[in-house]
Design an enzyme around this catalytic site. Structure first.
Site, PDB file in Angstrom:
ATOM      1  N   LYS A  74       0.834  -1.197   0.000  1.00  0.00           N
ATOM      2  CA  LYS A  74       0.000   0.000   0.000  1.00  0.00           C
ATOM      3  C   LYS A  74       0.875   1.255   0.000  1.00  0.00           C
ATOM      4  CE  LYS A  74      -1.788  -1.394   3.797  1.00  0.00           C
ATOM      5  NZ  LYS A  74      -2.574  -1.660   5.022  1.00  0.00           N
ATOM      6  N   THR A 124      -8.863   8.797   8.318  1.00  0.00           N
ATOM      7  CA  THR A 124      -8.139   7.637   7.780  1.00  0.00           C
ATOM      8  C   THR A 124      -7.843   6.587   8.852  1.00  0.00           C
ATOM      9  OG1 THR A 124      -6.052   8.837   8.110  1.00  0.00           O
ATOM     10  CG2 THR A 124      -7.070   8.956   5.920  1.00  0.00           C
ATOM     11  N   GLY A 167      -8.004   3.388  10.735  1.00  0.00           N
ATOM     12  CA  GLY A 167      -8.530   2.063  10.464  1.00  0.00           C
ATOM     13  C   GLY A 167      -8.591   1.677   9.008  1.00  0.00           C
ATOM     14  N   THR A 168      -7.961   2.441   8.124  1.00  0.00           N
ATOM     15  CA  THR A 168      -8.023   2.102   6.699  1.00  0.00           C
ATOM     16  C   THR A 168      -7.359   0.760   6.410  1.00  0.00           C
ATOM     17  OG1 THR A 168      -6.060   3.482   6.352  1.00  0.00           O
ATOM     18  CG2 THR A 168      -8.202   4.456   5.830  1.00  0.00           C
ATOM     19  N   GLY A 169      -6.227   0.496   7.070  1.00  0.00           N
ATOM     20  CA  GLY A 169      -5.538  -0.765   6.834  1.00  0.00           C
ATOM     21  C   GLY A 169      -6.338  -1.964   7.309  1.00  0.00           C
ATOM     22  N   CYS A 170      -6.908  -1.857   8.502  1.00  0.00           N
ATOM     23  CA  CYS A 170      -7.759  -2.923   9.035  1.00  0.00           C
ATOM     24  C   CYS A 170      -8.943  -3.165   8.103  1.00  0.00           C
ATOM     25  CB  CYS A 170      -8.292  -2.548  10.412  1.00  0.00           C
ATOM     26  SG  CYS A 170      -7.046  -2.099  11.634  1.00  0.00           S
TER      27      CYS A 170
END
Length: 274
Positions: A183, A215, A217-220
């Site tokens: 990412k 933004t 928690g975008t990865g989770c």
């Protein structure tokens, strides 16, 4: 045969991650994501955090043996069509998770989000756990979803510009996962580039960057959305495309809560507010 061994793809997603009391990341974001995409979410909680949009204030430990018990009872009874890992902050937790997956879900697709640092800067991975993550969990993954700082730690190389992403993804693939979704959100510029690499080669995804602080928690969210796609039988590339579209809309329609990095609108597929 346990329920985990069922060949049917029913959208069952087991999430192994920490709890976020603010609701924007971790288990809370994962459950919202899986549910909003029509799946069935189950959890094995690895830690409790006192967390808001600004930082992680404290972490309450969960014993590794209790995490393993959560995995066993859920997999033996309900089963899973995909599994997603998030915050696994100690080496003994990673080892317990790997052992449980090998025993109860050896053939279930696994999405590994190698969570190391929270959005507010707090460390979520003990230094001693990085090697266990690299050598024991990642080789089992269907796909890993590191951001650039995580990729630098795991690959041992600097990723400062887009041209660095290809060699970094190749090095990460050598750790043993079937695929790497690198990412590029930490890169400068108006373009937001992600790179998916597997045995078939590389797929580049690009969007315009959204100017927002929402933004958290975008990865989770992205990793859980990918896991949900896999749990319904999508190919990895289709699951990634669907997940990226879902996350983008969740950012665009974020509610604006909190005083730091705010949460996404995970329910945009449900409420119609998008």
């Amino acid at each position: 045969m346990s329920a985990a061994g069922s060949a049917a793809k029913q959208g069952r997603v087991l999430i192994i991650a920490g709890s976020d009391s603010g609701g924007g990341a971790g288990i809370q974001a994962d459950i919202k994501t899986v549910t909003a995409l029509g799946g069935y979410a189950m959890t094995a909680i690895t830690a409790l955090t006192a967390q808001d949009t600004r930082t992680v204030h404290a972490i309450h430990e969960v014993p590794a043996e209790f995490i393993a018990l959560q995995l066993r009872v859920v997999l033996e009874d309900i089963g899973a069509d995909a599994i997603k890992t998030g915050m696994l902050h100690r080496a003994d937790i990673i080892e317990a998770v790997v052992e449980a997956l090998e025993k109860y879900a050896p053939d279930v697709p696994l999405v590994v989000d190698p969570v190391m640092v929270a959005k507010g800067g707090a460390s979520l991975l003990q230094p001693s756990a990085a090697e266990a993550l690299r050598t024991k969990l990642i080789p089992r993954a269907t796909v890993i979803t590191p951001n650039l700082p995580e990729a630098e730690v795991l690959s041992g190389m600097k990723v400062a510009v887009e041209a660095d992403m290809a060699p970094a993804s190749e090095r990460l693939l050598q750790l043993g996962p079937q695929a790497v979704l690198l990412k590029g959100g930490h890169l400068p510029g108006d373009a937001l580039v992600d790179l998916l690499r597997d045995s078939r080669g590389a797929q580049r995804y690009s969007d315009t960057r959204i100017d927002t602080t929402s933004t958290h928690g975008t990865g989770c969210t992205l990793a859980s959305a990918i896991a949900t796609g896999l749990a319904f039988g999508l190919s990895l590339r289709d699951a990634v495309a669907q997940a990226r579209s879902y996350v983008r809309k969740a950012i665009e329609t974020a509610p604006g809560f909190g005083h730091g990095h705010g949460p996404l609108n995970h329910a945009h597929t449900v409420t119609g507010k998008a």
